[in-house]
Design an enzyme around this catalytic site. Structure first.
Site, PDB file in Angstrom:
ATOM      1  N   HIS A  90       0.814  -1.202   0.000  1.00 31.23           N
ATOM      2  CA  HIS A  90       0.000   0.000   0.000  1.00 31.23           C
ATOM      3  C   HIS A  90       0.855   1.263   0.000  1.00 31.23           C
ATOM      4  O   HIS A  90       0.552   2.234  -0.708  1.00 31.23           O
ATOM      5  CB  HIS A  90      -0.920   0.009   1.228  1.00 31.23           C
ATOM      6  N   TYR A 100      -9.671   4.451   3.524  1.00 32.81           N
ATOM      7  CA  TYR A 100     -10.204   3.276   4.205  1.00 32.81           C
ATOM      8  C   TYR A 100     -11.709   3.343   4.459  1.00 32.81           C
ATOM      9  O   TYR A 100     -12.397   2.311   4.374  1.00 32.81           O
ATOM     10  CB  TYR A 100      -9.434   3.011   5.497  1.00 32.81           C
ATOM     11  N   GLU A 142       1.427   1.257   7.736  1.00 36.52           N
ATOM     12  CA  GLU A 142       1.724   2.085   6.570  1.00 36.52           C
ATOM     13  C   GLU A 142       2.407   3.386   6.975  1.00 36.52           C
ATOM     14  O   GLU A 142       3.323   3.858   6.290  1.00 36.52           O
ATOM     15  CB  GLU A 142       0.439   2.372   5.796  1.00 36.52           C
ATOM     16  N   THR A 281      15.311 -12.362  -9.152  1.00 38.03           N
ATOM     17  CA  THR A 281      15.752 -10.970  -9.058  1.00 38.03           C
ATOM     18  C   THR A 281      16.175 -10.526  -7.651  1.00 38.03           C
ATOM     19  O   THR A 281      17.261  -9.960  -7.495  1.00 38.03           O
ATOM     20  CB  THR A 281      14.687 -10.025  -9.637  1.00 38.03           C
ATOM     21  N   PRO A 282      15.373 -10.753  -6.603  1.00 40.57           N
ATOM     22  CA  PRO A 282      15.863 -10.330  -5.283  1.00 40.57           C
ATOM     23  C   PRO A 282      17.058 -11.144  -4.821  1.00 40.57           C
ATOM     24  O   PRO A 282      17.877 -10.653  -4.027  1.00 40.57           O
ATOM     25  CB  PRO A 282      14.648 -10.545  -4.369  1.00 40.57           C
ATOM     26  N   PRO A 387      -0.822 -10.203  -6.064  1.00 36.52           N
ATOM     27  CA  PRO A 387      -1.645 -10.454  -4.895  1.00 36.52           C
ATOM     28  C   PRO A 387      -1.188 -11.705  -4.148  1.00 36.52           C
ATOM     29  O   PRO A 387      -0.579 -12.599  -4.724  1.00 36.52           O
ATOM     30  CB  PRO A 387      -3.062 -10.635  -5.480  1.00 36.52           C
TER      31      PRO A 387
END
Length: 395
Positions: A90, A100, A142, A281-282, A387
Site C-alpha cells: 500500500h 479506508y 503504513e 531478481t531479489p 496479490p
C-alpha cells in the site's frame, strides 16, 4: 499486532465466520465491482490482469479469512507478516488513511449483497468492527513504512530516467534507473522492490512492483521485468508488455521509493536462496550485497527454470558466486511448467536462513519440504509478485 474485538462482536464473528469464509471469494468479487464502479479514481491501484484472472479476489478473500481467524484466536499462522506485506504494498502505491472509509463501506455492502438477510444489524456491526481493527493495523504499519521510505502518501511517485536497457532472455529485460532531478539515489535493503506506474495507450494507468535486481551501492537502481504472457482466460500483463514494447533508454518512468520487508538478514548465518523464473531478481541483489560485504558467508543458491537460455541473470549469478568463498549453485531445468526443485537434495547448512521467490505453487512445495526436513518456520521467508492468496494458508 494486538487487535481484539469486543466480546459481543467476537461472539457474532465466531458464529458467522464460517459462512463468510465460504462466500469470501464471491464477496471479494462483488466488493471490487462496487468499489471500482463507485470510485474509479482508485482503479490504478488494482491490477487489471489480477482482476481478470481472479487472483486479486482470491487474495482479498484469503486475507479476510486469515484476519478473522487472528481476531478469534484461531490463526493458522501469525498475521503480523501479512499486515507488513500488505502495508508495504500500500505504501508503494500511495494508499492514504482517508481511503479506508470508502473501502469499508463497499466491503460491508458486498457482504450484505452476497449474504442477504443473514446480515442483521448485529452481524453488520461485528464485521464493521473487524474491518476497522484490520484497517487501523494497516494504517499504523503504513505510517511506519512511509516514514522509513521518506515518502508523502499524497506524492508517492518520482520521475526516473531509464539509463540502460538490457535484454536478459527472450522474455526478460532489465532497466537501469536514475532520478531525473536533484533527488539523491535512495538507499535500500537487498530484497526490496520499487513500484512502477505507467500511463497506458488506452488512457488507463496501472502500477506494478518489481524487485530491485542489483545490490545497493551500484550508483543506480535496476529492475528486471519478465513479460507476463496471456494464459487461458487471463490477459497478458499490461505493464510488463508496455515496458517491453514501449520503454527505451532516455524515457522517464514514475517510480515509488524502495519498499518491502522480506530483506536480507544481517549476520553470518548461511544463506539458502531458492528461486524460480523471474523470482531470481531479489536473490541477485542479496548475493551481490553479500559478496561485497561478507564474502565469507556461506551461500547456497538453487534456481529452477525452463532452460539455461531462459534463466535470467544466470551469467551474473555465476560471476557473483565466484566472489564468494563458499558458494554452491544448484539448477534444475524443465521445458514445461511447473518447474520444481528437489528439496530433499538441497544443502541446508546449520542455522541457514532461507529465502524463497517464485510462483506460489513452487514456494508452497519448497516451504513444505523445508518444514518436513525440520527447518524452523522463522528461518523461511518468501516474496510474492502480485496479490497474495497464500496469506491464510502458507503450507
Amino acid at each position: 499486532m494486538s487487535a481484539v474485538p469486543t466480546e459481543q462482536s467476537a461472539a457474532v464473528l465466531r458464529a458467522t465466520a464460517g459462512v463468510v469464509a465460504e462466500h469470501a471469494e464471491q464477496i471479494s468479487a462483488v466488493f471490487y465491482r462496487r468499489l471500482l464502479s463507485t470510485h474509479p479514481r482508485v482503479a490504478p491501484m488494482f491490477s487489471r490482469s489480477g482482476q481478470a484472472s481472479g487472483a486479486q479476489q482470491r487474495a482479498l478473500a484469503a486475507a479476510l479469512v486469515a484476519f478473522t481467524e487472528h481476531l478469534l484466536g484461531e490463526p493458522r499462522r501469525p498475521f503480523d507478516a501479512v499486515v507488513r506485506r500488505i502495508a508495504h504494498r500500500h505504501a508503494s502505491l500511495g494508499v492514504a488513511p482517508e481511503q479506508y472509509p470508502l473501502v469499508g463501506r463497499q466491503l460491508l455492502a458486498a457482504v450484505a449483497e452476497v449474504l442477504g438477510d443473514a446480515v442483521t444489524p448485529r452481524v453488520h456491526d461485528a464485521w464493521d468492527e473487524a474491518y476497522w481493527l484490520f484497517a487501523t493495523a494497516l494504517v499504523a504499519e503504513e505510517a511506519r513504512a512511509y516514514q522509513r521510505m521518506g515518502t508523502d502518501p499524497a506524492r508517492p511517485w518520482r520521475p526516473w530516467r531509464v539509463t540502460a536497457r538490457t535484454v536478459a532472455t527472450p522474455e526478460v529485460v532489465s532497466f537501469d534507473l536514475l532520478p531525473t532531478g536533484l533527488d539523491p539515489l535512495p538507499t535500500f535493503r537487498p530484497g526490496q522492490y520499487v513500484t512502477v506506474a505507467v500511463d497506458l495507450p488506452d488512457g488507463g494507468r496501472q502500477a506494478r512492483p518489481y524487485s530491485l535486481s542489483r545490490a545497493p551501492g551500484s550508483g543506480s537502481l535496476r529492475i528486471t521485468v519478465r513479460r507476463v504472457p496471456a494464459v487461458g482466460t487471463a490477459p497478458q500483463g499490461v505493464v510488463s508488455a508496455y515496458l517491453h514494447e514501449q520503454v527505451k533508454v532516455g524515457d522517464v518512468l514514475d517510480v515509488s521509493p524502495p519498499a518491502g520487508d522480506v530483506t536480507l538478514t544481517p549476520g553470518t548465518d548461511p544463506l539458502v536462496l531458492v528461486s524460480a523464473g523471474i523470482g531470481i531478481t531479489p536473490m541477485i541483489a542479496m548475493m551481490g550485497h553479500t559478496a561485497r560485504l561478507r564474502p565469507q558467508r556461506t551461500v547456497v543458491a538453487a534456481h529452477a527454470d525452463r532452460s539455461p537460455e531462459h534463466h535470467p541473470l544466470r551469467a551474473e549469478m555465476l560471476e557473483i558466486g565466484a566472489l564468494l568463498r563458499d558458494f554452491q549453485l544448484h539448477t534444475r531445468y524443465e521445458p514445461h511448467s511447473p518447474v520444481q526443485i528437489d528439496v530433499d537434495a538441497l544443502p541446508l547448512p546449520d542455522g541457514a536462513r532461507v529465502y524463497l521467490c517464485g510462483p506460489l505453487p513452487f514456494m508452497r512445495d519448497v516451504r513444505a519440504g523445508l518444514l518436513r526436513r525440520g527447518l524452523s518456520p522463522d528461518h523461511i521467508r518468501y516474496e510474492i509478485f502480485g496479490p497474495d492468496p497464500w496469506a491464510g494458508n502458507p503450507t
